[in-house]
Design a protein around this motif. Structure first.
Motif, PDB file in Angstrom:
ATOM      1  N   ALA A  37       0.814  -1.216   0.000  1.00  0.00           N
ATOM      2  CA  ALA A  37       0.000   0.000   0.000  1.00  0.00           C
ATOM      3  C   ALA A  37       0.848   1.266   0.000  1.00  0.00           C
ATOM      4  O   ALA A  37       0.442   2.293  -0.542  1.00  0.00           O
ATOM      5  CB  ALA A  37      -0.936   0.005   1.206  1.00  0.00           C
ATOM      6  N   ASP A  38       2.056   1.195   0.585  1.00  0.00           N
ATOM      7  CA  ASP A  38       2.942   2.368   0.609  1.00  0.00           C
ATOM      8  C   ASP A  38       3.837   2.438  -0.626  1.00  0.00           C
ATOM      9  O   ASP A  38       4.809   3.173  -0.650  1.00  0.00           O
ATOM     10  CB  ASP A  38       3.777   2.374   1.886  1.00  0.00           C
ATOM     11  CG  ASP A  38       4.719   1.183   1.999  1.00  0.00           C
ATOM     12  OD1 ASP A  38       4.679   0.282   1.121  1.00  0.00           O
ATOM     13  OD2 ASP A  38       5.499   1.136   2.960  1.00  0.00           O
ATOM     14  N   HIS A  39       3.543   1.633  -1.656  1.00  0.00           N
ATOM     15  CA  HIS A  39       4.253   1.595  -2.938  1.00  0.00           C
ATOM     16  C   HIS A  39       5.567   0.813  -2.882  1.00  0.00           C
ATOM     17  O   HIS A  39       6.277   0.741  -3.882  1.00  0.00           O
ATOM     18  CB  HIS A  39       4.511   2.990  -3.519  1.00  0.00           C
ATOM     19  CG  HIS A  39       3.285   3.819  -3.631  1.00  0.00           C
ATOM     20  ND1 HIS A  39       2.337   3.617  -4.606  1.00  0.00           N
ATOM     21  CD2 HIS A  39       2.831   4.829  -2.871  1.00  0.00           C
ATOM     22  CE1 HIS A  39       1.358   4.477  -4.439  1.00  0.00           C
ATOM     23  NE2 HIS A  39       1.628   5.225  -3.388  1.00  0.00           N
TER      24      HIS A  39
END
Length: 90
Positions: A37-39
């Motif tokens: 989700a944080d890349h």
């Protein structure tokens, strides 16, 4: 004024950056990858977990998973048999 007119069309053609713009990761035999989700890109080896000293192999796998370019940097880290590339794919 003329330089501005030349740069606007180029800016309009720019592709979005981020995990949604790169599509799914490439299939690479022997490795798996996941975009968090944080890349961040998390790379695992399927045969046996990576060791701390196998960062170069993990980076090669990450480049292949990203279809050519992982955004590697000093924040890359090893955790529990996986290599994490916080900047994800370039």
């Amino acid at each position: 004024m003329r330089a501005l007119a030349l740069t606007l069309p180029l800016a309009a053609c720019a592709l979005p950056v981020g995990p949604d713009s790169i599509g799914p990761l490439a299939a690479v035999e022997g490795y798996t990858g996941a975009i968090m989700a944080d890349h961040a890109l998390v790379v695992s080896r399927t045969a046996q977990p990576f060791g701390y000293d196998e960062g170069a192999e993990a980076k090669r796998a990450a480049n292949a998973l990203c279809r050519g370019a992982v955004a590697s940097g000093p924040e890359d880290n090893f955790r529990e048999g996986q290599w994490i590339f916080p900047r994800g794919c370039a």
